[in-house]
Design an enzyme around this catalytic site. Structure first.
Site, PDB file in Angstrom:
ATOM      1  N   THR A 199    -116.392  58.170 -24.555  1.00  0.00           N
ATOM      2  CA  THR A 199    -115.873  58.131 -25.921  1.00  0.00           C
ATOM      3  C   THR A 199    -114.574  57.350 -26.005  1.00  0.00           C
ATOM      4  OG1 THR A 199    -115.221  59.450 -27.844  1.00  0.00           O
ATOM      5  CG2 THR A 199    -114.661  60.363 -25.696  1.00  0.00           C
ATOM      6  N   ARG A 200    -114.319  56.799 -27.205  1.00  0.00           N
ATOM      7  CA  ARG A 200    -113.035  56.145 -27.476  1.00  0.00           C
ATOM      8  C   ARG A 200    -112.429  56.754 -28.748  1.00  0.00           C
ATOM      9  NH1 ARG A 200    -115.854  52.644 -31.190  1.00  0.00           N
ATOM     10  NH2 ARG A 200    -113.967  52.266 -32.395  1.00  0.00           N
ATOM     11  N   HIS A 204    -114.537  66.370 -31.721  1.00  0.00           N
ATOM     12  CA  HIS A 204    -114.501  67.544 -32.586  1.00  0.00           C
ATOM     13  C   HIS A 204    -115.655  68.479 -32.184  1.00  0.00           C
ATOM     14  CE1 HIS A 204    -111.459  65.475 -34.881  1.00  0.00           C
ATOM     15  NE2 HIS A 204    -112.230  64.413 -34.916  1.00  0.00           N
ATOM     16  N   HIS A 207    -119.067  66.982 -31.233  1.00  0.00           N
ATOM     17  CA  HIS A 207    -119.159  66.389 -29.892  1.00  0.00           C
ATOM     18  C   HIS A 207    -119.315  67.473 -28.832  1.00  0.00           C
ATOM     19  CE1 HIS A 207    -116.805  63.545 -32.386  1.00  0.00           C
ATOM     20  NE2 HIS A 207    -117.662  62.686 -31.878  1.00  0.00           N
ATOM     21  N   ARG A 293    -126.007  56.976 -30.893  1.00  0.00           N
ATOM     22  CA  ARG A 293    -126.258  56.000 -31.948  1.00  0.00           C
ATOM     23  C   ARG A 293    -125.130  54.976 -31.923  1.00  0.00           C
ATOM     24  NH1 ARG A 293    -125.303  54.910 -37.110  1.00  0.00           N
ATOM     25  NH2 ARG A 293    -127.114  54.548 -38.447  1.00  0.00           N
TER      26      ARG A 293
END
Ligand code: PPS
Length: 574
Positions: A199-200, A204, A207, A293
């Site tokens: 992730t970047r 929350h 996730h 996605r």
């Protein structure tokens, strides 16, 4: 057992070259050197620690062409991203870069030698071909294509590396793991099946839910491995994000998940980037990798159309899955179901069930305005971190930049504004008056165009720093030149609010109000290049507010400025 590295062997050059380290340090001090760019520094770190196995250096021309054209190194092994050392002719001349030369690669922050490069070749890439081959289009709306054409040097240097030392880190050191360290860590924890999440962005509840679902589905442990190198311009800074991840980790059951920071320079290359990310995770010993996605999507192209389809990345990793050698876990976005108060994969939500989401834009709006962020969306601990680094406007800094002729009343207005803002008490108010600036900051400067420009850029620098620290800065120079004011705006807007107020009191009135007789002396030629007399004042066309102190009182002008600030939320509480 941790996953086998890409190519079969982990190329941890620190371990390989450990015995030679003293000799390499001694040699580096005698060699021509090259100062790395920020991106090259990230790439180098992952070459040296084996994150980019099987690479042992920067790509030579043959490897580069194979990677651009068909995602393969000359050896035939799958590799989707060109890892290149770009330089300009000046670097080539200054560092005597040519085949067989040995060059010390230096950390740009502290000039420490990190590695020695033995040059194989120096070649001029076809950048448009690279853009089309790797990113799908030669369109500078793509951040990596923009970088390629506007920042990267004209030549690439291929060659092998010998490791001297790792780049120094001073932030979150304990959460950074090389592939060797992570493999040892997994061994210690007795983790054999590990699913990694890239992730970047801040994480929350959604996730947390989807990563736990992925772990459950594969009976695996979880590695949260966010990127802390270079990400997409405009992303939330990694300091804030890491604090968010650390706030989130206790939300996993004990022993289920670990956090490891990856010093990767992302390219936002969508499908190819997904393959690259998977290989990097495999090198870190991970067995499963989540691809969601629009993985590493750069957004829209110059025609307003998405560069990649939402599932292009999943399709490409699927196509190469046998060679990638890490099990890909495709995920659907999870959605929050209001009535049952639970998260569910979007495609499993029964028809008619009400779901909720808060977009990134909406989240930023709520942070900016201080509006509530509901607990179904995020954890209070996470929201607290985000609010600390995104305080509402009422706690952010700003600069009011008053410009106008001598004796226009701007100095009196600046003082009155300071007093008025002092009533608020919410932030420090700093006043930079010309007389003080010219005595302290710009004491050697006169009134030539060059000197005036420098005088304004120094004030902009100081006001920008004050603004960044959350203060209200008031500057009140004549600032007669449009370009200098525009540059000041650019500098300060990086840090917070900027308001240009033109104090447009007409010259004739300024002359009447001038009690010191300065204009009179300028008219007589006793003062040269005096603004309004024999030096121009370029009237701003971009002022947020224009006031004329011949026609309005100081108190009315102060009020108009306060109204502007209130409209944007800098004063008063919403
Ligand atoms: N040649 C010339 N042109 C303009 N002004 C002159 C000049 N020489 C001296 N002064 C006095 O310096 C004050 C303006 O300084 P600034 O730093 O505001 O000027 S600038 O923004 O760099 O153009 C300004 O005073 P204040 O307006 O009271 O600040 C001027 O009286």
């Amino acid at each position: 057992m941790a996953n086998t590295p890409h190519g079969g062997v982990l190329k941890d050059l620190y371990i390989r070259d450990a015995d030679k380290q003293p000799a390499l340090i001694a040699e580096a001090s005698t060699l021509p050197s090259l100062l790395l760019t920020d991106r090259q520094l990230c790439d180098l770190e992952l070459i040296l620690n084996g994150g980019f196995s099987p690479l042992e250096g920067f790509l030579n021309q043959k490897d580069y062409e194979g990677v651009v054209a068909e995602m393969r190194l000359a050896s035939g092994i799958l590799w989707p991203m060109p890892i290149t050392l770009d330089v300009n002719q000046e670097n080539i001349d200054a560092s005597k870069i040519q085949p067989n030369a040995r060059i010390a690669l230096l950390d740009p922050r502290d000039y420490q030698p990190l590695a020695i490069l033995t040059v194989q070749d120096v070649y001029r890439p076809d950048k448009s071909k690279e853009a089309v081959g790797v990113y799908g289009a030669d369109d500078q709306a793509h951040p990596a294509v923009n970088y390629l054409h506007n920042i990267a040097g004209d030549f690439y240097v291929g060659g092998s590396l010998e490791a001297i030392q790792a780049p120094a880190h001073y932030d979150y050191v304990a959460s950074r793991y090389t592939p060797s360290e992570l493999r040892a860590h997994f061994k210690k924890l007795q983790w054999t099946r590990v699913v990694a999440f890239q992730t970047r962005n801040p994480m929350h509840r959604a996730h947390r839910e989807l990563t736990v679902r992925a772990a459950r589905a594969r009976k695996a442990h979880l590695l949260i491995q966010p990127v802390v190198g270079l990400t997409k311009p405009g992303d939330i800074d990694h300091y804030t994000r890491v604090r968010v991840y650390k706030a989130l980790m206790p939300k996993y059951p004990n022993g289920m998940a670990e956090l490891s920071l990856l010093p990767l320079a992302m390219r936002m290359g969508g499908p190819r980037e997904a393959v690259w990310h998977a290989l990097i995770r495999k090198n870190h010993g991970v067995t499963h990798f989540i691809v969601g996605r629009d993985h590493a999507g750069p957004g829209k192209n110059s025609q307003g159309v998405d560069f990649y389809g939402p599932y292009d990345a999943q399709a490409l990793v699927e196509q190469y899955k046998a060679e990638i050698g890490i099990e890909i876990v495709p995920f659907q976005m999870v959605a929050y179901c209001v009535d049952s108060d639970e998260y569910m994969p979007a495609d499993e939500v029964p028809e008619g069930v009400k779901t909720l989401n808060i977009s990134g834009t909406e989240l930023r709006r709520r942070l900016r305005t201080g509006l509530p962020i509901p607990e179904w969306f995020s954890y209070p601990e996470v929201v607290k971190v985000l609010r600390q680094s995104h305080p509402p406007r009422a706690q952010q800094g700003f600069t009011v930049f008053l410009t106008g002729l001598h004796a226009s009343g701007k100095n009196a207005l600046a003082r009155a504004l300071q007093v008025s803002l002092n009533q608020e008490g919410s932030r420090t108010v700093s006043l930079l008056m010309s007389e003080n600036v010219r005595a302290e900051l710009s004491s050697e400067l006169g009134f030539s165009k060059r000197d005036r420009d420098l005088n304004i850029s120094r004030q902009a620098f100081v006001a920008g720093e004050l603004t960044r620290a959350g203060a209200a800065a008031i500057v009140a120079p004549i600032a007669p030149y449009d370009e200098a004011r525009k540059n000041a705006r650019k500098t300060i807007e990086k840090s917070g609010g900027f308001y240009l107020v033109h104090v447009a009191t007409p010259l004739a009135d300024c002359e009447k109000r001038d009690h010191d007789g300065v204009y009179e002396r300028a008219r007589k030629g006793e003062i040269k290049d005096f603004t309004g007399i024999d030096d121009p004042y370029e009237v701003p066309s971009d002022a947020e507010l224009t006031v004329n102190l011949s026609e309005q009182s100081i108190s009315q002008a102060v009020h108009e400025i306060v109204l502007l600030l209130e409209k944007d939320g800098y004063v008063g509480s919403a």
